[in-house]
Design a protein around this motif. Structure first.
Motif, PDB file in Angstrom:
ATOM      1  N   ALA A  22     -23.335 -26.386   8.155  1.00  0.00           N
ATOM      2  CA  ALA A  22     -23.529 -25.046   7.833  1.00  0.00           C
ATOM      3  C   ALA A  22     -24.834 -24.924   7.019  1.00  0.00           C
ATOM      4  CB  ALA A  22     -22.256 -24.429   7.180  1.00  0.00           C
ATOM      5  N   SER A  23     -24.827 -26.040   5.771  1.00  0.00           N
ATOM      6  CA  SER A  23     -25.661 -26.157   4.729  1.00  0.00           C
ATOM      7  C   SER A  23     -27.025 -26.848   5.039  1.00  0.00           C
ATOM      8  CB  SER A  23     -25.096 -26.517   3.335  1.00  0.00           C
ATOM      9  OG  SER A  23     -24.790 -27.882   3.780  1.00  0.00           O
ATOM     10  N   HIS A  24     -26.619 -27.647   6.408  1.00  0.00           N
ATOM     11  CA  HIS A  24     -27.720 -28.415   6.702  1.00  0.00           C
ATOM     12  C   HIS A  24     -27.762 -29.733   5.608  1.00  0.00           C
ATOM     13  CE1 HIS A  24     -28.679 -25.856   9.862  1.00  0.00           C
ATOM     14  NE2 HIS A  24     -29.333 -24.779   9.123  1.00  0.00           N
ATOM     15  N   PRO A  61     -23.687 -24.962  21.395  1.00  0.00           N
ATOM     16  CA  PRO A  61     -24.255 -23.690  21.251  1.00  0.00           C
ATOM     17  C   PRO A  61     -25.564 -23.413  20.617  1.00  0.00           C
ATOM     18  CG  PRO A  61     -21.942 -23.150  21.111  1.00  0.00           C
ATOM     19  CD  PRO A  61     -22.457 -24.877  20.858  1.00  0.00           C
ATOM     20  N   PRO A  62     -26.805 -22.834  21.257  1.00  0.00           N
ATOM     21  CA  PRO A  62     -27.853 -22.663  20.414  1.00  0.00           C
ATOM     22  C   PRO A  62     -27.640 -21.791  19.412  1.00  0.00           C
ATOM     23  CG  PRO A  62     -27.726 -21.227  22.454  1.00  0.00           C
ATOM     24  CD  PRO A  62     -26.623 -22.028  22.309  1.00  0.00           C
ATOM     25  N   GLY A  63     -28.702 -21.876  18.277  1.00  0.00           N
ATOM     26  CA  GLY A  63     -28.840 -20.995  17.105  1.00  0.00           C
ATOM     27  C   GLY A  63     -28.297 -21.430  16.029  1.00  0.00           C
ATOM     28  N   SER A  64     -27.761 -22.730  15.824  1.00  0.00           N
ATOM     29  CA  SER A  64     -27.064 -23.281  14.787  1.00  0.00           C
ATOM     30  C   SER A  64     -28.205 -24.388  14.058  1.00  0.00           C
ATOM     31  CB  SER A  64     -25.991 -24.089  14.987  1.00  0.00           C
ATOM     32  OG  SER A  64     -24.892 -23.229  15.442  1.00  0.00           O
ATOM     33  N   GLY A  65     -29.205 -24.593  14.664  1.00  0.00           N
ATOM     34  CA  GLY A  65     -30.074 -25.608  13.928  1.00  0.00           C
ATOM     35  C   GLY A  65     -29.803 -26.955  13.939  1.00  0.00           C
ATOM     36  N   GLY A  66     -30.180 -27.585  12.716  1.00  0.00           N
ATOM     37  CA  GLY A  66     -29.849 -29.046  12.702  1.00  0.00           C
ATOM     38  C   GLY A  66     -30.328 -29.998  13.767  1.00  0.00           C
ATOM     39  N   LYS A  67     -29.736 -31.046  13.974  1.00  0.00           N
ATOM     40  CA  LYS A  67     -30.081 -32.133  14.807  1.00  0.00           C
ATOM     41  C   LYS A  67     -29.188 -32.166  16.040  1.00  0.00           C
ATOM     42  CE  LYS A  67     -32.122 -34.584  10.939  1.00  0.00           C
ATOM     43  NZ  LYS A  67     -33.670 -34.195  11.230  1.00  0.00           N
ATOM     44  N   PRO A  68     -29.302 -31.172  16.837  1.00  0.00           N
ATOM     45  CA  PRO A  68     -28.383 -31.174  18.122  1.00  0.00           C
ATOM     46  C   PRO A  68     -28.593 -32.298  18.871  1.00  0.00           C
ATOM     47  CG  PRO A  68     -29.922 -29.596  18.320  1.00  0.00           C
ATOM     48  CD  PRO A  68     -30.139 -30.008  16.904  1.00  0.00           C
ATOM     49  N   HIS A  69     -27.403 -32.981  19.497  1.00  0.00           N
ATOM     50  CA  HIS A  69     -27.522 -33.933  20.796  1.00  0.00           C
ATOM     51  C   HIS A  69     -28.980 -33.834  21.866  1.00  0.00           C
ATOM     52  CE1 HIS A  69     -26.706 -36.691  23.885  1.00  0.00           C
ATOM     53  NE2 HIS A  69     -25.460 -36.905  23.069  1.00  0.00           N
ATOM     54  N   PRO A  70     -29.454 -34.603  21.859  1.00  0.00           N
ATOM     55  CA  PRO A  70     -30.764 -34.435  22.690  1.00  0.00           C
ATOM     56  C   PRO A  70     -30.294 -34.022  24.349  1.00  0.00           C
ATOM     57  CG  PRO A  70     -30.522 -36.738  22.268  1.00  0.00           C
ATOM     58  CD  PRO A  70     -29.589 -36.027  21.246  1.00  0.00           C
ATOM     59  N   PRO A 127     -23.015 -20.269  15.961  1.00  0.00           N
ATOM     60  CA  PRO A 127     -23.393 -19.614  14.914  1.00  0.00           C
ATOM     61  C   PRO A 127     -22.563 -18.534  14.616  1.00  0.00           C
ATOM     62  CG  PRO A 127     -25.055 -19.495  16.524  1.00  0.00           C
ATOM     63  CD  PRO A 127     -24.002 -20.701  17.197  1.00  0.00           C
ATOM     64  N   PRO A 128     -22.556 -17.936  13.282  1.00  0.00           N
ATOM     65  CA  PRO A 128     -21.827 -16.792  12.886  1.00  0.00           C
ATOM     66  C   PRO A 128     -21.948 -15.669  13.864  1.00  0.00           C
ATOM     67  CG  PRO A 128     -22.694 -17.867  10.940  1.00  0.00           C
ATOM     68  CD  PRO A 128     -23.383 -18.515  12.086  1.00  0.00           C
ATOM     69  N   LEU A 129     -20.995 -15.161  14.370  1.00  0.00           N
ATOM     70  CA  LEU A 129     -20.979 -14.053  15.417  1.00  0.00           C
ATOM     71  C   LEU A 129     -20.313 -12.721  14.979  1.00  0.00           C
ATOM     72  CD1 LEU A 129     -19.998 -16.240  18.762  1.00  0.00           C
ATOM     73  CD2 LEU A 129     -22.362 -14.979  18.039  1.00  0.00           C
ATOM     74  N   GLN A 130     -20.775 -11.487  15.196  1.00  0.00           N
ATOM     75  CA  GLN A 130     -20.112 -10.468  14.819  1.00  0.00           C
ATOM     76  C   GLN A 130     -19.032  -9.899  16.222  1.00  0.00           C
ATOM     77  OE1 GLN A 130     -19.923  -8.862  11.893  1.00  0.00           O
ATOM     78  NE2 GLN A 130     -21.126 -10.339  10.992  1.00  0.00           N
ATOM     79  N   PHE A 131     -18.085 -10.220  16.168  1.00  0.00           N
ATOM     80  CA  PHE A 131     -17.134  -9.823  17.336  1.00  0.00           C
ATOM     81  C   PHE A 131     -17.026  -8.140  17.335  1.00  0.00           C
ATOM     82  CE2 PHE A 131     -16.600 -14.510  17.131  1.00  0.00           C
ATOM     83  CZ  PHE A 131     -16.233 -14.682  18.484  1.00  0.00           C
ATOM     84  N   THR A 132     -17.802  -7.663  17.928  1.00  0.00           N
ATOM     85  CA  THR A 132     -17.729  -6.168  18.414  1.00  0.00           C
ATOM     86  C   THR A 132     -17.157  -5.597  19.392  1.00  0.00           C
ATOM     87  OG1 THR A 132     -19.826  -6.046  19.251  1.00  0.00           O
ATOM     88  CG2 THR A 132     -19.748  -5.640  16.855  1.00  0.00           C
ATOM     89  N   TRP A 133     -16.613  -6.808  20.264  1.00  0.00           N
ATOM     90  CA  TRP A 133     -15.713  -6.537  21.542  1.00  0.00           C
ATOM     91  C   TRP A 133     -14.457  -7.209  21.439  1.00  0.00           C
ATOM     92  CZ3 TRP A 133     -19.610 -10.297  20.262  1.00  0.00           C
ATOM     93  CH2 TRP A 133     -19.168 -11.625  20.317  1.00  0.00           C
ATOM     94  N   SER A 134     -13.729  -6.488  22.269  1.00  0.00           N
ATOM     95  CA  SER A 134     -12.464  -6.985  22.527  1.00  0.00           C
ATOM     96  C   SER A 134     -11.938  -7.851  23.918  1.00  0.00           C
ATOM     97  CB  SER A 134     -11.262  -6.104  22.134  1.00  0.00           C
ATOM     98  OG  SER A 134     -11.401  -5.122  22.998  1.00  0.00           O
ATOM     99  N   MET A 161     -10.273 -15.859  15.743  1.00  0.00           N
ATOM    100  CA  MET A 161     -11.264 -16.231  16.746  1.00  0.00           C
ATOM    101  C   MET A 161     -12.742 -16.336  16.040  1.00  0.00           C
ATOM    102  SD  MET A 161     -11.830 -16.917  19.793  1.00  0.00           S
ATOM    103  CE  MET A 161     -13.460 -17.136  20.913  1.00  0.00           C
ATOM    104  N   ALA A 162     -12.949 -15.260  15.035  1.00  0.00           N
ATOM    105  CA  ALA A 162     -14.253 -15.441  14.515  1.00  0.00           C
ATOM    106  C   ALA A 162     -14.335 -16.991  13.658  1.00  0.00           C
ATOM    107  CB  ALA A 162     -14.621 -14.412  13.674  1.00  0.00           C
ATOM    108  N   ARG A 163     -13.471 -17.167  12.812  1.00  0.00           N
ATOM    109  CA  ARG A 163     -13.411 -18.201  11.921  1.00  0.00           C
ATOM    110  C   ARG A 163     -13.541 -19.473  12.831  1.00  0.00           C
ATOM    111  NH1 ARG A 163     -10.522 -18.325   6.649  1.00  0.00           N
ATOM    112  NH2 ARG A 163     -11.961 -19.996   6.224  1.00  0.00           N
ATOM    113  N   PHE A 164     -12.663 -19.415  13.881  1.00  0.00           N
ATOM    114  CA  PHE A 164     -12.414 -20.806  14.681  1.00  0.00           C
ATOM    115  C   PHE A 164     -13.875 -21.025  15.459  1.00  0.00           C
ATOM    116  CE2 PHE A 164     -11.772 -22.925  18.702  1.00  0.00           C
ATOM    117  CZ  PHE A 164     -11.667 -24.269  18.372  1.00  0.00           C
TER     118      PHE A 164
END
Length: 530
Positions: A351-353, A415-424, A118-125, A109-112
């Motif tokens: 990921a690298s922009h 989703p927010p937080g990845s930067g780049g040039k998201p769709h307007p 953006p990268p997430l720490q899955f501390t929940w189940s 799930m984390a990789r997909f």
């Protein structure tokens, strides 16, 4: 302004019912609408006043198709929606929710998730643990979560191309019921994405039966190009045999050969409604879509998680197979690349922009590689963490779909937080509707457009206490200048504030003043209305 007793004076009130705005004043007490009367009837009596002269005052907009599931977990406030007047977001769309997961599935799930989040720490189940965490972080907008069918599949089956047996299907059903009991607003699916792309209709019907007759199944359908009509038929069948309401996400008909056919799709949906199946839909007001770059790959290349996809992309034999599939197609697969062409695929975020802001065709020239080789190179180097804007629609079809009575509006922003040039659309969907589809395009009258953005989604998605301006409801409001509201659309430079939004109010407090977010996080996680 933080007072709980406010008089909004002098504005044109569009109450969400569909009629044209009328001059009226709105009294707010303790965060709720106390009265709506013709201008001047409600005395000021020393109350705080908010002058809305020259502005339209509407219920806070409801975004029925958001992917901001991760927004509460960000350190920064995600203001992309609140600045355009959105006060409630339906998240968990296209089969992607961030819960549930488990010890055996959390790595997959984390990789997909990193293909879109953006990268997430899955501390929940489970669902309860995830919502407890988001509640503790707080919400900029109200948060109305769906549970994702794809997430259920990952939790039970991983990313494999398999059919669940009876026990596995029962396990998915239990996880679904746990989420529904915990406040989920329904179940979403994304049938072009792994692992949901491997599911059969019967699996979806079985899960839909857990929703109940008033429950809601929302879907990014199996096809939006040549197979659109058969995909609508599958959606209707799920609603009929699953005995639930269905909602089609971002209705579109892609590929130039299909442009102009939208009335046929709407006719099929109307036939289903006439036969007793409740079918609604949403659109975003642009001819370009956006999704993960891996969506360009055919389904056989998407199995077995990131490792499986990357192994195929590194195999010369598999790459020859890929080239054949991309050229010749596969039965039932609506190829995004065929619909748009390589010059219609704009790399938006990686990921690298690197590579951002250029089409595959442009990168082919820069890198002196064949377009397919460019795609493979980006996916390899970015380890699949890349998204795109894809130009495959006719805007007149979008306008035709919006004009249909049961059509709502969704941003479908990544989703927010990845930067780049998201769709307007992430920043300007609702102002664009008001500027281009109402004021300039005359697709709908203003009052009716407001209904599609407020009371209709509140009814269909069972959003409690919101969606209209009438006594007793929560005072989530937006005021805008009808002469200037809009958003400049620039796909290569998309991060722009909308124009013409004067202020936004949540529970009686102003949280946006012009283009400034005042805070604090004033949204809440909602649960479905009874």
């Amino acid at each position: 302004m933080t007072t709980q007793d406010v008089l909004v004076r002098g504005g044109l009130v569009a109450d969400g019912g569909g009629g044209e705005p009328v001059e009226a004043d709105v009294l707010i007490q303790d965060g709720r609408i106390a009265a709506v009367e013709p201008h001047g009837v409600i005395p000021a009596d020393g109350r705080a006043t908010l002058d809305a002269t020259g502005r339209v005052v509407a219920p806070g907009f409801i975004d029925v198709h958001s992917h901001a599931d991760n927004a509460p977990l960000l350190a920064e406030d995600d203001t992309s929606k609140i600045l355009q007047g959105i006060t409630t977001e339906v998240v968990g769309n296209c089969g992607f929710s961030l819960a549930p997961t488990g010890a055996e599935s959390v790595e997959a799930m984390a990789r997909f998730s990193q293909r879109i989040f953006p990268p997430l720490q899955f501390t929940w189940s489970n669902w309860a643990e995830f919502t407890e965490l988001t509640d503790s972080r707080g919400y900029v907008t109200n948060y109305a979560p769906l549970i994702g069918h794809g997430t259920l599949r990952i939790a039970v089956l991983g990313m494999a191309d398999v059919t669940p047996d009876a026990g596995e299907l029962e396990q998915m059903g239990r996880l679904l019921e746990d989420a529904l009991a915990g406040g989920a607003f329904g179940m979403s699916s994304g049938l072009v994405y792994p692992p949901a792309v491997f599911s059969e209709t019967g699996e979806l019907i079985a899960l839909a039966r857990h929703l109940g007759r008033d429950g809601l199944y929302t879907t990014h359908m199996r096809g939006e190009g040549d197979s659109l009509l058969s995909s609508i038929a599958e959606t209707v069948r799920i609603g009929r045999e699953g005995d639930c309401r269905v909602h089609i996400s971002h209705l579109k008909w892609t590929g130039k050969d299909n442009w102009g056919k939208m009335p046929r799709a709407l006719a099929r949906i109307a036939e289903a409604a006439d036969s007793g199946v409740s079918v609604t839909k949403d659109i975003y007001p642009y001819p370009a879509g956006s999704t993960m770059l891996t969506a360009l790959l055919p389904p056989p290349f998407l199995a077995d998680g990131d490792e499986g996809v990357l192994a195929r992309l590194n195999s010369p034999e598999q790459l020859r197979r890929l080239a054949s599939m991309m050229e010749n197609g596969l039965p039932g697969w609506d190829s995004h690349q065929k619909a748009a062409g390589w010059d219609g695929v704009l790399v938006s975020t990686t990921a690298s922009h690197r590579y951002e802001g250029k089409t595959i065709a442009e990168l082919s020239q820069v890198l002196d590689l064949a377009p397919l080789d460019v795609l493979v190179r980006i996916l390899r180097e970015e380890e699949l963490h890349a998204s795109m804007v894809i130009f495959s629609m006719d805007e007149q079809d979008v306008r035709t779909a919006f004009a249909d009575p049961d059509t709502m509006v969704g941003t479908d922003g990544l989703p927010p937080g990845s930067g780049g040039k998201p769709h307007p659309r992430l920043f300007g969907t609702f102002p664009r509707i008001l500027g281009e589809y109402v004021r300039a395009g005359s697709v709908l009258p203003l009052g009716e457009a407001i209904r599609r953005m407020t009371s209709l989604p509140a009814k269909v998605f069972r959003i409690p206490g919101r969606g209209a301006i009438r006594p007793g409801l929560v005072a989530d409001l937006v005021a805008f200048d009808p002469a200037t509201v809009g958003h400049e659309t620039d796909y290569r430079d998309p991060v722009r504030h909308p124009d013409g939004v004067s202020w936004v109010m949540q529970r009686g407090s102003v949280v946006v003043d012009g283009q400034n977010y005042l805070g604090p996080r004033s949204g809440r996680r909602l649960t479905p209305a009874a």
